[in-house]
Design an enzyme around this catalytic site. Structure first.
Site, PDB file in Angstrom:
ATOM      1  N   MET A 243       7.606  10.554  -3.799  1.00 40.76           N
ATOM      2  CA  MET A 243       7.306  11.529  -2.762  1.00 40.76           C
ATOM      3  C   MET A 243       6.191  11.046  -1.832  1.00 40.76           C
ATOM      4  SD  MET A 243       7.910  15.247  -4.424  1.00 40.76           S
ATOM      5  CE  MET A 243       7.474  14.988  -6.118  1.00 40.76           C
ATOM      6  N   CYS A 244       5.642   9.860  -2.072  1.00 40.39           N
ATOM      7  CA  CYS A 244       4.616   9.356  -1.167  1.00 40.39           C
ATOM      8  C   CYS A 244       5.197   9.053   0.215  1.00 40.39           C
ATOM      9  CB  CYS A 244       3.933   8.134  -1.749  1.00 40.39           C
ATOM     10  SG  CYS A 244       4.977   6.680  -1.881  1.00 40.39           S
ATOM     11  N   ARG A 245       6.511   8.929   0.302  1.00 41.55           N
ATOM     12  CA  ARG A 245       7.143   8.710   1.600  1.00 41.55           C
ATOM     13  C   ARG A 245       6.902   9.908   2.519  1.00 41.55           C
ATOM     14  NH1 ARG A 245      13.005   6.098   0.138  1.00 41.55           N
ATOM     15  NH2 ARG A 245      12.188   4.175  -0.769  1.00 41.55           N
TER      16      ARG A 245
ATOM     17  N   GLU B 185       4.391  11.993   2.333  1.00 38.21           N
ATOM     18  CA  GLU B 185       2.981  11.996   2.721  1.00 38.21           C
ATOM     19  C   GLU B 185       2.717  10.953   3.799  1.00 38.21           C
ATOM     20  OE1 GLU B 185      -1.277  12.697   0.764  1.00 38.21           O
ATOM     21  OE2 GLU B 185      -0.012  11.317  -0.357  1.00 38.21           O
ATOM     22  N   ALA B 186       3.350   9.780   3.683  1.00 41.79           N
ATOM     23  CA  ALA B 186       3.195   8.740   4.698  1.00 41.79           C
ATOM     24  C   ALA B 186       3.667   9.242   6.058  1.00 41.79           C
ATOM     25  CB  ALA B 186       3.975   7.492   4.300  1.00 41.79           C
TER      26      ALA B 186
END
Length: 146
Positions: A1-3, A5-6
């Site tokens: 899920m860091c995508r 946030e990015a």
């Protein structure tokens, strides 16, 4: 899920550029780094396979069981970004804003559970503070000057 946030951080790109703030990403492994860099992130991406940066910020690993917490499942189903199920996916990340010179860290957000994101308003405020731009409270901005 860091995508997700990015992409959120990159939604601030124009304002960050105006402020003169550079954006850098640190990923834990080469697997998926190119896709992340070209498809989701708007700055330089560095690979930290030895995880020295992660260690320095006090990052921890989430347990396999943490994936099944209700708030983690809710975030996973809510995100519009397709996940990457390859590689090591349990190292918790975060966001840091560094000030110029000897200011050091002016803001730090560390994931406590999988998929948790730094509030974008907090990130933007920290970036403004890092470069010396102070937010004017809405009431003060609306008050007539004499």
């Amino acid at each position: 899920m860091c995508r997700a946030e990015a992409k959120g951080i990159c939604s601030l790109r124009e304002e960050l550029k105006t402020l003169g703030v550079n954006v850098f990403g640190v990923v834990k492994e080469e697997l998926g780094a190119e896709e992340f860099s070209s498809g989701y992130f708007c700055g330089n991406v560095y690979i930290d396979e030895e995880r020295k940066f992660y260690s320095a910020i006090g990052s921890k690993k989430a347990s396999v069981f943490s994936m099944f917490r209700p708030k983690v499942l809710k975030r996973a189903f809510k995100t519009k970004e397709k996940g990457n199920m390859a590689g090591e996916g349990f190292l918790l990340g975060g966001v840091m804003v560094m000030g110029a010179g000897d200011k050091g860290v002016v803001y730090q957000f560390r994931e406590k559970t999988l998929g948790e994101h730094a509030p974008l308003a907090d990130v933007l405020k920290a970036c403004r503070e890092a470069v010396g731009v102070v937010d004017v409270p809405a009431a003060a901005a609306a008050a007539p000057s004499s």
